[in-house]
Design an enzyme around this catalytic site. Structure first.
Site, PDB file in Angstrom:
ATOM      1  N   SER A  36       0.858  -1.180   0.000  1.00 45.69           N
ATOM      2  CA  SER A  36       0.000   0.000   0.000  1.00 45.69           C
ATOM      3  C   SER A  36       0.904   1.243   0.000  1.00 45.69           C
ATOM      4  O   SER A  36       1.867   1.314   0.771  1.00 45.69           O
ATOM      5  CB  SER A  36      -0.870  -0.019   1.264  1.00 45.69           C
ATOM      6  N   GLY A  39       2.698   2.897  -5.054  1.00 45.67           N
ATOM      7  CA  GLY A  39       2.491   3.662  -6.293  1.00 45.67           C
ATOM      8  C   GLY A  39       1.697   2.921  -7.364  1.00 45.67           C
ATOM      9  O   GLY A  39       1.651   3.370  -8.516  1.00 45.67           O
ATOM     10  N   SER A 108      -2.194  -7.701  -4.099  1.00 45.66           N
ATOM     11  CA  SER A 108      -1.959  -9.113  -4.492  1.00 45.66           C
ATOM     12  C   SER A 108      -0.696  -9.662  -3.810  1.00 45.66           C
ATOM     13  O   SER A 108       0.310  -9.917  -4.466  1.00 45.66           O
ATOM     14  CB  SER A 108      -1.907  -9.274  -6.015  1.00 45.66           C
TER      15      SER A 108
HETATM   16  N1  LIG Z   1      -5.871  -4.517   6.013  1.00 46.17           N
HETATM   17  C1  LIG Z   1      -5.565  -3.920   4.851  1.00 46.17           C
HETATM   18  N2  LIG Z   1      -4.420  -4.267   4.203  1.00 46.17           N
HETATM   19  C2  LIG Z   1      -4.112  -3.660   3.059  1.00 46.17           C
HETATM   20  N3  LIG Z   1      -4.887  -2.708   2.447  1.00 46.17           N
HETATM   21  C3  LIG Z   1      -6.030  -2.336   3.054  1.00 46.17           C
HETATM   22  C4  LIG Z   1      -6.409  -2.913   4.279  1.00 46.17           C
HETATM   23  N4  LIG Z   1      -7.593  -2.355   4.656  1.00 46.17           N
HETATM   24  C5  LIG Z   1      -7.932  -1.478   3.720  1.00 46.17           C
HETATM   25  N5  LIG Z   1      -7.002  -1.456   2.733  1.00 46.17           N
HETATM   26  C6  LIG Z   1      -7.161  -0.661   1.493  1.00 46.17           C
HETATM   27  O1  LIG Z   1      -7.512  -1.614   0.510  1.00 46.17           O
HETATM   28  C7  LIG Z   1      -6.588  -1.573  -0.576  1.00 46.17           C
HETATM   29  C8  LIG Z   1      -6.024  -2.978  -0.882  1.00 46.17           C
HETATM   30  O2  LIG Z   1      -6.981  -3.758  -1.523  1.00 46.17           O
HETATM   31  P1  LIG Z   1      -6.515  -4.889  -2.523  1.00 46.17           P
HETATM   32  O3  LIG Z   1      -7.770  -5.438  -3.112  1.00 46.17           O
HETATM   33  O4  LIG Z   1      -5.513  -4.336  -3.449  1.00 46.17           O
HETATM   34  O5  LIG Z   1      -5.821  -5.935  -1.523  1.00 46.17           O
HETATM   35  S1  LIG Z   1      -5.401  -7.439  -1.811  1.00 46.17           S
HETATM   36  O6  LIG Z   1      -4.811  -7.510  -3.150  1.00 46.17           O
HETATM   37  O7  LIG Z   1      -6.585  -8.292  -1.713  1.00 46.17           O
HETATM   38  O8  LIG Z   1      -4.435  -7.784  -0.749  1.00 46.17           O
HETATM   39  C9  LIG Z   1      -5.436  -0.702  -0.163  1.00 46.17           C
HETATM   40  O9  LIG Z   1      -5.181   0.078  -1.306  1.00 46.17           O
HETATM   41  P2  LIG Z   1      -3.720   0.553  -1.738  1.00 46.17           P
HETATM   42  O10 LIG Z   1      -3.279   1.452  -0.613  1.00 46.17           O
HETATM   43  O11 LIG Z   1      -3.988   1.279  -3.013  1.00 46.17           O
HETATM   44  O12 LIG Z   1      -2.838  -0.634  -1.930  1.00 46.17           O
HETATM   45  C10 LIG Z   1      -5.962   0.097   1.024  1.00 46.17           C
HETATM   46  O13 LIG Z   1      -6.419   1.350   0.576  1.00 46.17           O
HETATM   47  N1  LIG Z   2       7.533   7.357  -9.047  1.00 47.10           N
HETATM   48  C1  LIG Z   2       6.349   7.292  -8.451  1.00 47.10           C
HETATM   49  N2  LIG Z   2       5.396   6.467  -8.945  1.00 47.10           N
HETATM   50  C2  LIG Z   2       4.196   6.379  -8.321  1.00 47.10           C
HETATM   51  N3  LIG Z   2       3.850   7.068  -7.197  1.00 47.10           N
HETATM   52  C3  LIG Z   2       4.775   7.905  -6.677  1.00 47.10           C
HETATM   53  C4  LIG Z   2       6.048   8.034  -7.279  1.00 47.10           C
HETATM   54  N4  LIG Z   2       6.765   8.910  -6.542  1.00 47.10           N
HETATM   55  C5  LIG Z   2       5.959   9.322  -5.529  1.00 47.10           C
HETATM   56  N5  LIG Z   2       4.752   8.716  -5.614  1.00 47.10           N
HETATM   57  C6  LIG Z   2       3.642   8.969  -4.671  1.00 47.10           C
HETATM   58  O1  LIG Z   2       3.406   7.790  -3.886  1.00 47.10           O
HETATM   59  C7  LIG Z   2       2.031   7.685  -3.568  1.00 47.10           C
HETATM   60  C8  LIG Z   2       1.544   6.335  -4.067  1.00 47.10           C
HETATM   61  O2  LIG Z   2       0.174   6.187  -3.763  1.00 47.10           O
HETATM   62  P1  LIG Z   2      -0.756   5.186  -4.541  1.00 47.10           P
HETATM   63  O3  LIG Z   2      -0.569   5.316  -6.010  1.00 47.10           O
HETATM   64  O4  LIG Z   2      -2.151   5.351  -3.991  1.00 47.10           O
HETATM   65  O5  LIG Z   2      -0.140   3.777  -4.076  1.00 47.10           O
HETATM   66  P2  LIG Z   2      -0.833   2.346  -4.023  1.00 47.10           P
HETATM   67  O6  LIG Z   2      -1.913   2.316  -5.081  1.00 47.10           O
HETATM   68  O7  LIG Z   2       0.266   1.377  -4.282  1.00 47.10           O
HETATM   69  O8  LIG Z   2      -1.414   2.245  -2.631  1.00 47.10           O
HETATM   70  C9  LIG Z   2       1.312   8.837  -4.239  1.00 47.10           C
HETATM   71  O9  LIG Z   2       1.139   9.871  -3.306  1.00 47.10           O
HETATM   72  C10 LIG Z   2       2.296   9.267  -5.337  1.00 47.10           C
HETATM   73  O10 LIG Z   2       2.196  10.629  -5.679  1.00 47.10           O
END
Ligand SMILES: Nc1ncnc2c1ncn2[C@@H]1O[C@H](COP(=O)(O)OS(=O)(=O)O)[C@@H](OP(=O)(O)O)[C@H]1O
Ligand SMILES: Nc1ncnc2c1ncn2[C@@H]1O[C@H](COP(=O)(O)OP(=O)(O)O)[C@@H](O)[C@H]1O
Length: 200
Positions: A36, A39, A108
């Protein structure tokens, strides 16, 4: 013709190849995986915008959004994450069959689940992109303040803290978002699509 328990597979009258010819490019899935805040969503959307502007057929499937609809019955236990990824793999396959370059942004976290999805596709159709960013930097970025909540104990099973993340063993691309700008990351992925002749 494939048959299973009286359910018969229908071949489509328009094939994937017909759609590739119409679109002027091949289809594939860019499977972004990472912690999480690493990016994934930012990159998937930047790639989508690039492809859209060039007139290519593309789409993004994002974990947060899919969990509001199709997968709203799933949480973050290991078995729910497994089912989440299984369903998204099947949805991504439909998008690839429709001629689309689909970017998926899901943590994932498990190698086995990613490998199962890979098996749904032909060799060049599934591109696993490991969005690498050191854990401490993800915690520092914390774009949705989720790490803060997880560290305070408000979110259970949080990836990297109380739930594991297995790094890809053999990704097709590794992108270090801590060392490269977003523009550079996009360029690396587009170059790969050209090298693999998905795009001309
Ligand atoms: N416990 C926990 N662990 C990780 N992430 C959490 C959790 N609870 C809520 N979130 C939010 O849900 C997004 C991850 O969902 P995913 O469907 O990508 O997760 S997974 O692939 O099934 O592991 C994740 O999004 P990203 O931050 O964009 O990765 C979070 O915003
Ligand atoms: N090179 C980069 N590529 C992607 N995100 C970046 C990069 N550098 C800094 N960031 C920052 O990192 C954060 C990533 O957040 P996000 O895209 O929501 O991540 P994820 O979907 O993996 O949770 C954003 O605030 C984005 O602006």
């Amino acid at each position: 013709m494939k048959a299973k328990n009286h359910i018969i597979w229908h071949e489509h009258s328009i094939s994937k190849k017909d759609r590739h010819l119409k679109n002027g490019h091949k289809s594939c899935v860019l499977w972004f995986t990472g912690l999480s805040g690493s990016g994934k969503s930012t990159l998937a959307n930047a790639i989508d915008a690039y492809l859209f502007e060039k007139g290519f057929q593309s789409y993004v499937l994002d974990g947060d959004n899919i969990r509001h609809g199709l997968n709203k019955d799933l949480g973050f236990t290991i078995s729910d994450r497994k089912e989440n990824i299984r369903r998204i793999g099947e949805v991504a396959k439909l998008f690839v069959d429709s001629g689309t370059i689909v970017s998926t942004a899901f943590i994932s976290p498990f190698e086995e689940d990613r490998m199962e999805v890979r098996k749904l596709f032909s060799k060049d159709e599934f591109i696993e992109v490991y969005v690498y960013c050191p854990f401490e930097i993800c915690v520092k970025r914390d774009p949705k303040s989720l790490y803060k909540k997880a560290i305070n104990g408000e979110i259970k099973h949080f990836t990297g803290l109380t739930s594991p993340y297995e790094e890809p063993k053999n990704p097709d691309i590794i992108i270090d978002t801590n060392s490269h700008s977003l523009e550079k990351c996009v360029q690396i992925i587009i170059n790969h699509l050209k090298f693999k002749k998905i795009l001309n």
